[in-house]
Design an enzyme around this catalytic site. Structure first.
Site, PDB file in Angstrom:
ATOM      1  N   ASP A  14     -62.470 -63.510  45.908  1.00 51.37           N
ATOM      2  CA  ASP A  14     -61.402 -63.788  44.939  1.00 51.37           C
ATOM      3  C   ASP A  14     -60.017 -63.821  45.577  1.00 51.37           C
ATOM      4  OD1 ASP A  14     -63.391 -63.818  43.006  1.00 51.37           O
ATOM      5  OD2 ASP A  14     -63.182 -61.672  42.621  1.00 51.37           O
ATOM      6  N   GLU A  15     -59.943 -64.246  46.807  1.00 50.81           N
ATOM      7  CA  GLU A  15     -58.656 -64.308  47.518  1.00 50.81           C
ATOM      8  C   GLU A  15     -57.861 -65.540  47.103  1.00 50.81           C
ATOM      9  OE1 GLU A  15     -61.618 -64.154  49.025  1.00 50.81           O
ATOM     10  OE2 GLU A  15     -61.708 -62.366  50.297  1.00 50.81           O
ATOM     11  N   LYS A  17     -59.652 -68.782  47.348  1.00 50.15           N
ATOM     12  CA  LYS A  17     -60.254 -69.829  48.203  1.00 50.15           C
ATOM     13  C   LYS A  17     -60.283 -71.175  47.487  1.00 50.15           C
ATOM     14  CE  LYS A  17     -63.948 -67.271  48.390  1.00 50.15           C
ATOM     15  NZ  LYS A  17     -63.436 -66.024  47.769  1.00 50.15           N
ATOM     16  N   LYS A  19     -58.366 -72.465  45.172  1.00 48.81           N
ATOM     17  CA  LYS A  19     -57.055 -73.117  45.161  1.00 48.81           C
ATOM     18  C   LYS A  19     -56.742 -73.735  46.528  1.00 48.81           C
ATOM     19  CE  LYS A  19     -52.352 -72.670  45.836  1.00 48.81           C
ATOM     20  NZ  LYS A  19     -51.013 -72.188  45.607  1.00 48.81           N
ATOM     21  N   GLY A  41     -66.931 -67.612  41.857  1.00 50.18           N
ATOM     22  CA  GLY A  41     -66.108 -68.194  40.790  1.00 50.18           C
ATOM     23  C   GLY A  41     -64.811 -68.640  41.440  1.00 50.18           C
ATOM     24  N   HIS A  42     -64.655 -69.930  41.664  1.00 46.00           N
ATOM     25  CA  HIS A  42     -63.489 -70.468  42.371  1.00 46.00           C
ATOM     26  C   HIS A  42     -62.621 -71.250  41.393  1.00 46.00           C
ATOM     27  CE1 HIS A  42     -65.771 -70.302  46.474  1.00 46.00           C
ATOM     28  NE2 HIS A  42     -65.697 -69.139  45.859  1.00 46.00           N
ATOM     29  N   THR A 129     -73.064 -59.527  40.121  1.00 47.49           N
ATOM     30  CA  THR A 129     -72.649 -60.485  39.091  1.00 47.49           C
ATOM     31  C   THR A 129     -73.814 -60.803  38.134  1.00 47.49           C
ATOM     32  OG1 THR A 129     -73.248 -62.306  40.529  1.00 47.49           O
ATOM     33  CG2 THR A 129     -70.963 -61.581  40.631  1.00 47.49           C
ATOM     34  N   ARG A 143     -90.431 -65.084  52.532  1.00 48.88           N
ATOM     35  CA  ARG A 143     -91.207 -66.326  52.674  1.00 48.88           C
ATOM     36  C   ARG A 143     -92.069 -66.629  51.452  1.00 48.88           C
ATOM     37  NH1 ARG A 143     -93.093 -64.608  58.544  1.00 48.88           N
ATOM     38  NH2 ARG A 143     -93.237 -62.695  57.354  1.00 48.88           N
ATOM     39  N   GLN A 224     -67.456 -65.654  48.306  1.00 48.80           N
ATOM     40  CA  GLN A 224     -67.277 -64.204  48.509  1.00 48.80           C
ATOM     41  C   GLN A 224     -66.265 -63.967  49.638  1.00 48.80           C
ATOM     42  OE1 GLN A 224     -70.961 -65.279  48.275  1.00 48.80           O
ATOM     43  NE2 GLN A 224     -70.346 -65.246  46.150  1.00 48.80           N
ATOM     44  N   THR A 239     -72.883 -58.656  49.067  1.00 45.45           N
ATOM     45  CA  THR A 239     -73.765 -59.673  48.505  1.00 45.45           C
ATOM     46  C   THR A 239     -74.917 -59.869  49.492  1.00 45.45           C
ATOM     47  OG1 THR A 239     -73.814 -61.818  47.397  1.00 45.45           O
ATOM     48  CG2 THR A 239     -72.504 -61.690  49.434  1.00 45.45           C
ATOM     49  N   GLY A 303     -65.735 -61.781  34.224  1.00 47.03           N
ATOM     50  CA  GLY A 303     -64.656 -61.288  33.363  1.00 47.03           C
ATOM     51  C   GLY A 303     -64.336 -59.815  33.573  1.00 47.03           C
ATOM     52  N   ARG A 306     -60.830 -56.436  37.933  1.00 53.81           N
ATOM     53  CA  ARG A 306     -60.989 -56.192  39.370  1.00 53.81           C
ATOM     54  C   ARG A 306     -60.246 -54.919  39.752  1.00 53.81           C
ATOM     55  NH1 ARG A 306     -59.313 -62.378  40.580  1.00 53.81           N
ATOM     56  NH2 ARG A 306     -61.319 -63.347  40.136  1.00 53.81           N
ATOM     57  N   ASP A 334     -46.578 -63.801  45.223  1.00 54.28           N
ATOM     58  CA  ASP A 334     -45.728 -63.675  44.028  1.00 54.28           C
ATOM     59  C   ASP A 334     -46.110 -62.480  43.159  1.00 54.28           C
ATOM     60  OD1 ASP A 334     -48.036 -65.658  43.741  1.00 54.28           O
ATOM     61  OD2 ASP A 334     -47.663 -65.121  41.654  1.00 54.28           O
TER      62      ASP A 334
HETATM   63  P1  GDP Z   1     -61.673 -67.412  44.791  1.00 53.75           P
HETATM   64  O1  GDP Z   1     -62.964 -66.869  44.317  1.00 53.75           O
HETATM   65  O2  GDP Z   1     -61.315 -66.920  46.155  1.00 53.75           O
HETATM   66  O3  GDP Z   1     -61.587 -68.908  44.692  1.00 53.75           O
HETATM   67  O4  GDP Z   1     -60.545 -66.810  43.828  1.00 53.75           O
HETATM   68  P2  GDP Z   1     -60.618 -66.739  42.217  1.00 53.75           P
HETATM   69  O5  GDP Z   1     -60.432 -68.086  41.664  1.00 53.75           O
HETATM   70  O6  GDP Z   1     -61.815 -65.965  41.782  1.00 53.75           O
HETATM   71  O7  GDP Z   1     -59.383 -65.794  41.922  1.00 53.75           O
HETATM   72  C1  GDP Z   1     -58.104 -66.121  42.329  1.00 53.75           C
HETATM   73  C2  GDP Z   1     -57.198 -66.148  41.082  1.00 53.75           C
HETATM   74  O8  GDP Z   1     -55.846 -66.149  41.490  1.00 53.75           O
HETATM   75  C3  GDP Z   1     -57.378 -67.406  40.257  1.00 53.75           C
HETATM   76  O9  GDP Z   1     -57.124 -67.096  38.914  1.00 53.75           O
HETATM   77  C4  GDP Z   1     -56.306 -68.337  40.811  1.00 53.75           C
HETATM   78  O10 GDP Z   1     -55.875 -69.303  39.854  1.00 53.75           O
HETATM   79  C5  GDP Z   1     -55.193 -67.372  41.091  1.00 53.75           C
HETATM   80  N1  GDP Z   1     -54.338 -67.706  42.234  1.00 53.75           N
HETATM   81  C6  GDP Z   1     -54.655 -68.281  43.410  1.00 53.75           C
HETATM   82  N2  GDP Z   1     -53.604 -68.298  44.246  1.00 53.75           N
HETATM   83  C7  GDP Z   1     -52.571 -67.718  43.568  1.00 53.75           C
HETATM   84  C8  GDP Z   1     -51.235 -67.393  43.904  1.00 53.75           C
HETATM   85  O11 GDP Z   1     -50.753 -67.628  45.013  1.00 53.75           O
HETATM   86  N3  GDP Z   1     -50.490 -66.761  42.954  1.00 53.75           N
HETATM   87  C9  GDP Z   1     -50.986 -66.451  41.724  1.00 53.75           C
HETATM   88  N4  GDP Z   1     -50.186 -65.836  40.862  1.00 53.75           N
HETATM   89  N5  GDP Z   1     -52.260 -66.729  41.377  1.00 53.75           N
HETATM   90  C10 GDP Z   1     -53.039 -67.342  42.289  1.00 53.75           C
HETATM   91  P1  IMO Z   2     -65.972 -65.514  45.067  1.00 52.43           P
HETATM   92  O1  IMO Z   2     -66.629 -66.633  45.843  1.00 52.43           O
HETATM   93  C1  IMO Z   2     -65.814 -61.239  44.310  1.00 52.43           C
HETATM   94  C2  IMO Z   2     -69.620 -59.082  44.467  1.00 52.43           C
HETATM   95  C3  IMO Z   2     -70.136 -58.477  43.192  1.00 52.43           C
HETATM   96  C4  IMO Z   2     -70.816 -57.247  43.760  1.00 52.43           C
HETATM   97  C5  IMO Z   2     -71.431 -57.768  45.059  1.00 52.43           C
HETATM   98  C6  IMO Z   2     -72.880 -58.198  44.944  1.00 52.43           C
HETATM   99  O2  IMO Z   2     -65.494 -65.908  43.722  1.00 52.43           O
HETATM  100  O3  IMO Z   2     -64.955 -64.825  45.897  1.00 52.43           O
HETATM  101  P2  IMO Z   2     -74.053 -60.326  43.874  1.00 52.43           P
HETATM  102  O4  IMO Z   2     -74.045 -60.850  42.482  1.00 52.43           O
HETATM  103  O5  IMO Z   2     -73.540 -61.290  44.888  1.00 52.43           O
HETATM  104  O6  IMO Z   2     -75.381 -59.758  44.283  1.00 52.43           O
HETATM  105  O7  IMO Z   2     -73.031 -59.078  43.843  1.00 52.43           O
HETATM  106  O8  IMO Z   2     -70.649 -58.888  45.423  1.00 52.43           O
HETATM  107  N1  IMO Z   2     -69.338 -60.533  44.409  1.00 52.43           N
HETATM  108  C7  IMO Z   2     -68.105 -61.039  44.378  1.00 52.43           C
HETATM  109  N2  IMO Z   2     -66.892 -60.436  44.312  1.00 52.43           N
HETATM  110  N3  IMO Z   2     -65.897 -62.577  44.411  1.00 52.43           N
HETATM  111  C8  IMO Z   2     -67.091 -63.199  44.516  1.00 52.43           C
HETATM  112  O9  IMO Z   2     -67.198 -64.512  44.768  1.00 52.43           O
HETATM  113  C9  IMO Z   2     -68.260 -62.432  44.458  1.00 52.43           C
HETATM  114  N4  IMO Z   2     -69.578 -62.722  44.498  1.00 52.43           N
HETATM  115  C10 IMO Z   2     -70.221 -61.548  44.489  1.00 52.43           C
HETATM  116  O10 IMO Z   2     -69.096 -58.154  42.312  1.00 52.43           O
HETATM  117  O11 IMO Z   2     -69.856 -56.280  44.097  1.00 52.43           O
HETATM  118 MG    MG Z   3     -63.722 -65.802  42.686  1.00 56.01          MG
END
Ligand code: GDP
Ligand code: IMO
Ligand code: MG
Length: 432
Positions: A14-15, A17, A19, A41-42, A129, A143, A224, A239, A303, A306, A334
C-alpha cells in the site's frame, strides 16, 4: 539495452504502487504483474473516479499498452471477471489491453474456505485478506495445483478437481470443523467464469521475451511489499509469494538479467501495515489517528484500518539489499503536513540496551526490541498536490535528503497526492 523498470513496494504494501505505475506507463509498452493475486489493491484514478485494481496491472488506462498477467500470479476467475466488467462499466476496453498466461495457477473456493477457517483460529491467525492466497500457493508448491491452461483439457480438469476437493474437504470438515466444498458447483462455476478469460490466454513469457529482444520498455508491477515477502519479510506475518525483485524473473519466465533493469522502490513517507505482525515504529496515539485520517489509510481490498507508524530505515535498508533498489519514489509526503516533529527510526535497541542495526530473523526476537529515533522538524504549509520541487517547504526537503543520506539511495519521484499529476519527477527511471 535493458529498458525494464521494476516498480515494487519497499515496506508492507500500500505504498502507492498503483499510482506510480499508472504515472510511468506513458513511457512503457507493457505492464506486467508477476506475483500475488487479488489480495492486492492498487488505486488509480480515471479523471476524478477512483478505481481499485486487484489482479489487472495498473497500466490498463492506456490505449496501446499491453497489460500482462504472468505465470506467478494466482487467478480467481470470478474476481478477475468482475474486475474486467467493472473496468468496462467505466468505458475502459480492458479485455483488448490484457493477456494472461495459461501457466497461472487458480485460486479455488476451497482455498478461500481454508484461509477463512485458519483466520478464525487464534493460533493460526495472520490477518490475511481472506482471498485464499496462502492455501493456493501451498497447493502449487505441493504439486497439486491446477493451472488456467488445464481448463482447456476438460476431462483432465474434472478428474483433478475432484481429487483435490476430496483431499481438502477432509481437512475442512475433520480438522477445521467447517462446511465442505461442493465439487459439482465448483466445476460449473469455474467453467462458467473461465469463458471470457480463456479467450485472452497467451504465451506471456514469449511476448515478453520478444519485447526484451526488441529493447522495448516494460514495467514490472509488484504487489504487496518487501516486508511481506515469504523469504525476506516479517515471517510468519507475510504473504505467500516472493514480492521482492527476484520474484520478477520467476513469476514472468524471463531471466533476471533481462527483466530486472532499474528497480524503483516505492516508499511511503511513513509506514503502514494491515494485518498482524511486528511493527516497531507503530504509533498508537493521536498522531497515528491523524495520519490514518489524512492518508485515508484503510485497506483497498478489505477496508480494514491500516496500522500507522514512522518510517523505519532498517526495514528500508533490508529492502534495498534484497531488491537491488536503484532509486526511490517517496509517496504520500503530503500526509505529513502539519505534524510538528517527524521521527525516523535509525536503529533498534534490545531490552539489554544493545543497539541493533539489522532486522531480526525469528518472530520471537521482535518482542525484544524498541526503535531509536532521529527527530526532524515538520512543516506547517500544505504540500498537497505540489508539482514543483522548488515549492516544497525546506523542512520537507530536509526530510527527503535525510532519507537519502541514511539509505544511500536517491529519491527520483516525490508523490504529493493521489492523482497521476500530483507528482514531482526529479529523474525519470526510464531515462538512464
Ligand atoms: P498500492 O497497493 O501500493 O497501490 O497502494 P494503495 O492503492 O493500496 O494505497 C495507496 C493509497 O494512497 C491510495 O488510496 C492512493 O490513492 C493514495 N495515494 C497514493 N499516492 C499518494 C500521495 O502521494 N498522497 C496522497 N495523499 N495519497 C496518495
Ligand atoms: P498491495 O499490493 C498490504 C497482507 C495482509 C496480511 C498478509 C497476508 O495492495 O500493496 P494474504 O491475504 O496475502 O495471505 O495476507 O499480507 N497483504 C497486504 N498488505 N497491501 C497488500 O497488497 C497486501 N496483500 C496482502 O494484510 O497481513
Ligand atoms: Mg494496496
Amino acid at each position: 539495452m535493458n529498458r525494464s523498470v521494476v516498480i515494487l513496494g519497499v515496506q508492507w504494501g500500500d505504498e502507492g504502487k498503483g499510482k506510480i505505475v499508472d504515472l510511468m506507463t506513458r513511457h512503457s509498452k507493457y505492464v506486467v504483474r508477476y506475483q500475488g493475486g487479488d489480495n492486492a489493491g492498487h488505486t488509480i484514478f480515471l479523471n476524478e473516479k477512483k478505481l481499485v485494481l486487484h489482479t489487472i496491472p495498473s497500466g490498463i488506462l492506456y490505449e496501446g499498452v499491453l497489460n500482462l498477467i504472468a505465470n506467478g500470479v494466482m487467478i480467481s476467475l470470478k474476481s478477475l471477471s468482475e474486475e474486467l466488467e467493472s473496468l468496462e462499466s467505466h468505458g475502459i476496453d480492458a479485455e483488448n489491453r490484457l493477456a494472461i498466461s495459461g501457466s497461472c495457477f487458480l485460486v479455488l473456493p476451497h482455498h478461500v474456505a481454508i484461509d477463512r477457517a485458519r483466520e478464525r483460529r487464534e493460533g493460526s491467525k495472520i490477518g490475511t485478506t481472506l482471498r485464499g492466497m496462502g492455501p493456493a500457493y501451498e497447493d502449487k508448491v505441493a504439486r497439486r495445483g491446477l493451472k488456467l491452461s488445464d481448463i482447456f483439457h476438460v476431462k483432465y480438469f474434472q478428474k483433478r478437481l475432484k481429487e483435490i476437493i476430496d483431499f481438502h474437504n477432509f481437512h475442512l470438515v475433520h480438522y477445521y470443523h467447517s462446511s465442505s466444498i461442493d465439487y459439482q458447483k465448483t466445476l460449473e462455476e469455474t467453467l462458467y467464469n473461465s469463458k471470457r478469460i480463456l479467450k485472452i490466454v497467451k504465451d506471456v513469457s514469449e511476448i515478453l521475451h520478444k519485447a526484451h529482444k526488441r529493447s522495448e520498455p516494460v514495467i514490472y508491477e509488484g504487489a504487496q511489499g518487501a516486508m511481506l515477502d515469504i523469504d525476506q519479510g516479517t515471517y510468519p506475518y507475510v504473504t505467500s509469494s516472493n514480492t521482492t525483485s527476484g520474484g520478477v524473473s520467476l513469476g514472468s519466465g524471463i531471466g533476471p538479467k533481462r527483466c530486472i533493469g532499474h528497480v524503483l522502490g516505492v516508499v511511503k513517507a511513513y509506514s503502514t501495515r494491515v494485518g498482524l505482525g511486528p511493527f516497531p515504529t507503530e504509533i498508537n496515539g493521536p498522531i497515528g489517528k491523524y495520519l490514518r485520517k489524512r492518508g485515508m489509510e484503510y485497506g483497498s481490498t478489505t477496508g480494514r484500518p491500516r496500522r500507522v507508524g514512522w518510517i523505519d530505515i532498517l526495514m528500508i535498508k533490508k529492502s534495498i539489499e534484497c531488491n537491488s533498489i536503484s532509486s526511490f519514489c517517496l509517496t504520500k509526503l503530503d500526509v505529513l503536513d502539519g505534524v510538528e516533529t517527524i521521527k525516523i527510526c535509525v536503529s533498534y535497541q534490545n531490552k539489554q540496551g544493545k543497539r541493533i542495526y539489522t532486522i531480526p530473523s525469528s518472530s520471537e526476537d521482535w518482542k525484544n526490541i524498541e526503535p531509536i529515533y532521529e527527530i526532524l522538524p515538520g512543516w506547517k504549509r500544505s504540500l498537497y498536490k505540489t508539482r514543483d520541487y522548488c515549492l516544497l517547504p525546506k523542512e520537507a526537503i530536509s526530510y527527503v535528503n535525510r532519507i537519502e543520506e541514511l539509505t544511500g539511495i536517491s529519491v527520483c519521484i516525490i508523490s504529493t497526492g493521489p492523482s497521476r499529476e500530483d507528482s514531482i519527477i526529479i529523474k525519470n527511471p526510464f531515462h538512464r
